[in-house]
Design a protein around this motif. Sequence first.
Motif, PDB file in Angstrom:
ATOM      1  N   GLY A  80      -0.352  -4.165   0.065  1.00  0.00           N
ATOM      2  CA  GLY A  80      -1.312  -4.245   0.966  1.00  0.00           C
ATOM      3  C   GLY A  80      -2.683  -3.381   0.539  1.00  0.00           C
ATOM      4  O   GLY A  80      -3.947  -3.585   0.798  1.00  0.00           O
ATOM      5  N   PHE A  81      -2.670  -2.130  -0.154  1.00  0.00           N
ATOM      6  CA  PHE A  81      -3.676  -1.329  -0.971  1.00  0.00           C
ATOM      7  C   PHE A  81      -4.373  -2.261  -1.604  1.00  0.00           C
ATOM      8  O   PHE A  81      -5.696  -2.307  -1.706  1.00  0.00           O
ATOM      9  N   VAL A  82      -3.942  -3.167  -2.438  1.00  0.00           N
ATOM     10  CA  VAL A  82      -4.645  -4.170  -3.406  1.00  0.00           C
ATOM     11  C   VAL A  82      -5.384  -5.069  -2.637  1.00  0.00           C
ATOM     12  O   VAL A  82      -6.607  -5.129  -2.778  1.00  0.00           O
ATOM     13  N   GLN A  83      -4.603  -5.602  -1.839  1.00  0.00           N
ATOM     14  CA  GLN A  83      -5.314  -6.826  -0.921  1.00  0.00           C
ATOM     15  C   GLN A  83      -6.531  -6.147  -0.252  1.00  0.00           C
ATOM     16  O   GLN A  83      -7.628  -6.911  -0.132  1.00  0.00           O
ATOM     17  N   LEU A  84      -6.286  -4.981   0.526  1.00  0.00           N
ATOM     18  CA  LEU A  84      -7.342  -4.507   1.249  1.00  0.00           C
ATOM     19  C   LEU A  84      -8.772  -4.439   0.330  1.00  0.00           C
ATOM     20  O   LEU A  84      -9.788  -4.463   0.790  1.00  0.00           O
ATOM     21  N   GLN A  85      -8.551  -3.826  -0.773  1.00  0.00           N
ATOM     22  CA  GLN A  85      -9.705  -3.678  -1.778  1.00  0.00           C
ATOM     23  C   GLN A  85     -10.406  -5.081  -2.025  1.00  0.00           C
ATOM     24  O   GLN A  85     -11.773  -5.079  -1.938  1.00  0.00           O
ATOM     25  N   ALA A  86      -9.473  -5.999  -2.007  1.00  0.00           N
ATOM     26  CA  ALA A  86     -10.088  -7.409  -2.312  1.00  0.00           C
ATOM     27  C   ALA A  86     -11.047  -7.832  -1.000  1.00  0.00           C
ATOM     28  O   ALA A  86     -12.043  -8.769  -1.018  1.00  0.00           O
ATOM     29  N   GLU A  87     -10.511  -7.584   0.158  1.00  0.00           N
ATOM     30  CA  GLU A  87     -10.995  -8.065   1.478  1.00  0.00           C
ATOM     31  C   GLU A  87     -12.064  -7.024   1.947  1.00  0.00           C
ATOM     32  O   GLU A  87     -13.123  -7.585   2.857  1.00  0.00           O
ATOM     33  N   ASN A  88     -12.172  -5.997   1.731  1.00  0.00           N
ATOM     34  CA  ASN A  88     -12.858  -4.875   2.414  1.00  0.00           C
ATOM     35  C   ASN A  88     -13.918  -4.163   1.425  1.00  0.00           C
ATOM     36  O   ASN A  88     -13.327  -3.330   0.699  1.00  0.00           O
ATOM     37  N   LYS A  89     -15.210  -4.431   1.312  1.00  0.00           N
ATOM     38  CA  LYS A  89     -15.886  -3.938   0.053  1.00  0.00           C
ATOM     39  C   LYS A  89     -16.306  -2.471   0.402  1.00  0.00           C
ATOM     40  O   LYS A  89     -16.209  -1.654  -0.797  1.00  0.00           O
TER      41      LYS A  89
ATOM     42  N   PHE B 210     -14.003  -0.388   1.560  1.00  0.00           N
ATOM     43  CA  PHE B 210     -12.607   0.117   1.159  1.00  0.00           C
ATOM     44  C   PHE B 210     -12.487   0.065  -0.524  1.00  0.00           C
ATOM     45  O   PHE B 210     -12.268   1.029  -1.122  1.00  0.00           O
ATOM     46  N   ALA B 211     -13.084  -0.950  -0.961  1.00  0.00           N
ATOM     47  CA  ALA B 211     -12.853  -1.032  -2.539  1.00  0.00           C
ATOM     48  C   ALA B 211     -13.869  -0.142  -3.016  1.00  0.00           C
ATOM     49  O   ALA B 211     -13.592   0.623  -4.107  1.00  0.00           O
ATOM     50  N   ARG B 212     -15.158   0.429  -2.453  1.00  0.00           N
ATOM     51  CA  ARG B 212     -15.925   1.207  -3.013  1.00  0.00           C
ATOM     52  C   ARG B 212     -15.312   2.708  -2.977  1.00  0.00           C
ATOM     53  O   ARG B 212     -15.380   3.649  -3.979  1.00  0.00           O
ATOM     54  N   PHE B 213     -14.555   2.988  -1.882  1.00  0.00           N
ATOM     55  CA  PHE B 213     -13.934   4.286  -1.835  1.00  0.00           C
ATOM     56  C   PHE B 213     -12.855   4.457  -2.700  1.00  0.00           C
ATOM     57  O   PHE B 213     -12.922   5.601  -3.327  1.00  0.00           O
ATOM     58  N   VAL B 214     -12.104   3.501  -3.031  1.00  0.00           N
ATOM     59  CA  VAL B 214     -10.951   3.265  -3.881  1.00  0.00           C
ATOM     60  C   VAL B 214     -11.579   3.755  -5.198  1.00  0.00           C
ATOM     61  O   VAL B 214     -11.211   4.442  -6.070  1.00  0.00           O
ATOM     62  N   GLU B 215     -12.753   2.903  -5.487  1.00  0.00           N
ATOM     63  CA  GLU B 215     -13.247   3.030  -7.100  1.00  0.00           C
ATOM     64  C   GLU B 215     -13.776   4.433  -7.229  1.00  0.00           C
ATOM     65  O   GLU B 215     -13.668   4.886  -8.208  1.00  0.00           O
ATOM     66  N   ARG B 216     -14.643   4.863  -6.425  1.00  0.00           N
ATOM     67  CA  ARG B 216     -14.983   6.342  -6.595  1.00  0.00           C
ATOM     68  C   ARG B 216     -14.204   7.565  -6.113  1.00  0.00           C
ATOM     69  O   ARG B 216     -14.197   8.681  -6.951  1.00  0.00           O
ATOM     70  N   ASN B 217     -13.371   7.633  -5.319  1.00  0.00           N
ATOM     71  CA  ASN B 217     -12.802   8.702  -4.654  1.00  0.00           C
ATOM     72  C   ASN B 217     -11.191   8.739  -4.801  1.00  0.00           C
ATOM     73  O   ASN B 217     -10.548   9.651  -4.279  1.00  0.00           O
ATOM     74  N   VAL B 218     -10.688   7.491  -5.494  1.00  0.00           N
ATOM     75  CA  VAL B 218      -9.162   7.554  -5.568  1.00  0.00           C
ATOM     76  C   VAL B 218      -8.820   7.645  -7.293  1.00  0.00           C
ATOM     77  O   VAL B 218      -9.609   6.970  -8.243  1.00  0.00           O
ATOM     78  N   PHE B 219      -7.992   8.469  -7.557  1.00  0.00           N
ATOM     79  CA  PHE B 219      -7.698   8.800  -9.107  1.00  0.00           C
ATOM     80  C   PHE B 219      -6.212   8.478  -9.347  1.00  0.00           C
ATOM     81  O   PHE B 219      -5.391   8.602  -8.601  1.00  0.00           O
ATOM     82  N   LYS B 220      -6.141   7.969 -10.464  1.00  0.00           N
ATOM     83  CA  LYS B 220      -4.729   7.160 -10.989  1.00  0.00           C
ATOM     84  C   LYS B 220      -3.735   8.367 -10.891  1.00  0.00           C
ATOM     85  O   LYS B 220      -4.028   9.295 -11.601  1.00  0.00           O
ATOM     86  N   HIS B 221      -2.676   7.981 -10.337  1.00  0.00           N
ATOM     87  CA  HIS B 221      -1.465   9.187 -10.241  1.00  0.00           C
ATOM     88  C   HIS B 221      -0.237   8.880 -11.389  1.00  0.00           C
ATOM     89  O   HIS B 221       0.045   7.733 -11.776  1.00  0.00           O
ATOM     90  N   LYS B 222       0.448   9.768 -11.818  1.00  0.00           N
ATOM     91  CA  LYS B 222       1.653   9.550 -12.751  1.00  0.00           C
ATOM     92  C   LYS B 222       2.776   9.074 -12.041  1.00  0.00           C
ATOM     93  O   LYS B 222       3.766   8.164 -12.657  1.00  0.00           O
ATOM     94  N   GLN B 223       2.817   8.974 -10.809  1.00  0.00           N
ATOM     95  CA  GLN B 223       3.945   8.762 -10.009  1.00  0.00           C
ATOM     96  C   GLN B 223       3.505   7.183  -9.362  1.00  0.00           C
ATOM     97  O   GLN B 223       2.393   6.976  -8.708  1.00  0.00           O
ATOM     98  N   PRO B 224       4.476   6.193  -9.902  1.00  0.00           N
ATOM     99  CA  PRO B 224       4.096   4.757  -9.215  1.00  0.00           C
ATOM    100  C   PRO B 224       4.053   4.859  -7.780  1.00  0.00           C
ATOM    101  O   PRO B 224       4.866   5.442  -6.988  1.00  0.00           O
ATOM    102  N   GLY B 225       3.059   4.173  -7.255  1.00  0.00           N
ATOM    103  CA  GLY B 225       2.790   4.011  -5.781  1.00  0.00           C
ATOM    104  C   GLY B 225       2.124   5.054  -5.267  1.00  0.00           C
ATOM    105  O   GLY B 225       1.738   4.983  -4.034  1.00  0.00           O
ATOM    106  N   TYR B 226       1.655   6.166  -5.956  1.00  0.00           N
ATOM    107  CA  TYR B 226       0.841   6.994  -5.502  1.00  0.00           C
ATOM    108  C   TYR B 226      -0.440   7.308  -5.952  1.00  0.00           C
ATOM    109  O   TYR B 226      -0.793   6.884  -7.212  1.00  0.00           O
ATOM    110  N   VAL B 227      -1.360   8.008  -5.418  1.00  0.00           N
ATOM    111  CA  VAL B 227      -2.701   8.343  -5.977  1.00  0.00           C
ATOM    112  C   VAL B 227      -3.303   9.801  -5.627  1.00  0.00           C
ATOM    113  O   VAL B 227      -2.657  10.233  -4.465  1.00  0.00           O
ATOM    114  N   ALA B 228      -4.255  10.213  -6.140  1.00  0.00           N
ATOM    115  CA  ALA B 228      -4.903  11.444  -5.560  1.00  0.00           C
ATOM    116  C   ALA B 228      -6.234  10.867  -5.003  1.00  0.00           C
ATOM    117  O   ALA B 228      -7.055  10.189  -5.439  1.00  0.00           O
ATOM    118  N   VAL B 229      -6.531  11.477  -3.708  1.00  0.00           N
ATOM    119  CA  VAL B 229      -7.613  10.989  -3.168  1.00  0.00           C
ATOM    120  C   VAL B 229      -8.704  12.287  -2.838  1.00  0.00           C
ATOM    121  O   VAL B 229      -8.190  13.420  -2.671  1.00  0.00           O
TER     122      VAL B 229
END
Length: 555
Positions: A307-316, A318-337
């Motif tokens: 759902g997280f991946v799909q919403l990025q494709a559907e909502n510009k 949200f995709a911008r927020f993820v691109e700039r404000n979300v950081f890759k996490h060492k734990q699968p399925g988690y992120v830092a915001v």
Amino acid sequence: MYIYDDYDQALVDQRVAQFADQTNRFLAGELTGEEFRPLRLQNGLYIQRHAPMLRVAIPYGHLRADQVRKLAAIARTYDRSYAHFTTRQNIQYNWPKLEDVPAILAELATVQMHAIQTSGNCIRNTTTDQFAGVAFDEIVDPRPWCEIIRQWSTFHPEFAHLPRKFKIAVSGSVGDRAATLVHDIGLHAVRNAAGEVGFKVLVGGGLGRTPIIGSVIRDFLEPHHLLTYLDAILRVYNRYGRRDNKYKARIKILVKAMTPESFAAKVEAEWAFLKDGPATLTQAEIDRVSQFFTAPAYETLPGDDAGFVQLQAENKAFARFVERNVFKHKQPGYVAVTLSLKKTGVAPGDATADQLDAVADLADQYAYGELRVSHEQNLILADVKQSDVAALWESAKALGLATPNIGLLTDIIACPGGDFCDLANAKSIPIAEGVQKLFDNLDDLFDLGELDLNISGCMNSCGHHHVGNIGILGVDKNGSEWYQISLGGRQGYEASLGKVIGPSFAQDDVPGVIRQVIDVFVEQREGDERFIDVFDRVGIEPFKARVYQKERAHG
């Protein structure tokens, strides 16, 4: 997260009682202003342009939700319902009454917080990566080491009266997100040829009046020697550092005068007396501190949430927020915001009491009740399930904390400047607002790509303007406010200092000058080059030629 033991709590409680007595004696006329000055500075209390300013310590930028609610309550009760996060990962109140400060410190002590060593010529708050413990590129979690340094440096009797203030930063990752090269001591986690983790040690970095990039004095330090080696560095500085001129008193001046090689030799000679002594860290002590920084009870997730991946494709948006404000996490399925404190029209780093309360609720709901402060003056929820990001984003939007501008031009680092600070030559906040308004269009902002803009109101450089891709420095000129522009600075392991572009500009001209600098960047850009890459390729001359094409500057 570290939890005080009885010893820690007793230290803080006793300091609160001491300062309450000292304040009462000052208010009663029993202490002069000169006598009270060192006492208030030891408790983070400055006298600013309009009112006292209280700086509260946030060790390595970590906070619990209950601590954030206490900060909000203090802002609401004793200040003007807001507070300011600093580039030292601390928080400042700009309007407390002097007679209220002991009560504020007493309230802070109830949630294991204080203002000890947030000012004065001592070892200040040790800072680190805001993604410590969760970063995908981490070599070692730097938080236990920051805590060990905090305990070592708090009330250290030998280093309570250094020649000048002293700042330490620790990076535990492949990428440096703690600006370690511009600290008095920078520690980088590294592996040696045997794969063992240790620290590369740098000294003599710093900004301010004489900006200098730190020098490596030891390529690999075994972790259990950390405190004895720090002791050796501080002893050499304490012995040889200048005390006759505060502008020449920082360790960077000493290291430059001695040369890094000679300074390193003196440290090694001093360390010979300390190495393997009583301050050597045992594995039991390292383990004792490390147990406070274990991972929360993560769910076992397979990987990216659909759902997280799909919403990025559907909502510009949200995709911008993820691109700039979300950081890759060492734990699968988690992120830092990252929650941006850089909305247009708001002073960079400021948060209202209501926002602080709401962020504490978000931390409880989505991030195991913890949050972080970055040295870039934003707030981070470090352990968020990908499946919760959309709901968190909606809440953050309602709070004005979801501007998708992290790492972009309007993610401005700025000190409070002349609106508050008694040392400032010029205001920072109106300059930041002027630039933000000029580049408020998100499409344009995203097209420009990564770009750091830093503003300092004076040569003390609290806004780190020397290491901004674009730096703005407030200068005094015959009693009026002017601004000097520098280009080409950067943070990270490749940190460098910006070059001054030329004569300074009047306040009203600064946004227009930044516009011209950006125009040159866009014209010279090849493909998706970053601003700093274009600057490295074409140099400063095209920017100077455009900015000074007519007589706007006045020296």
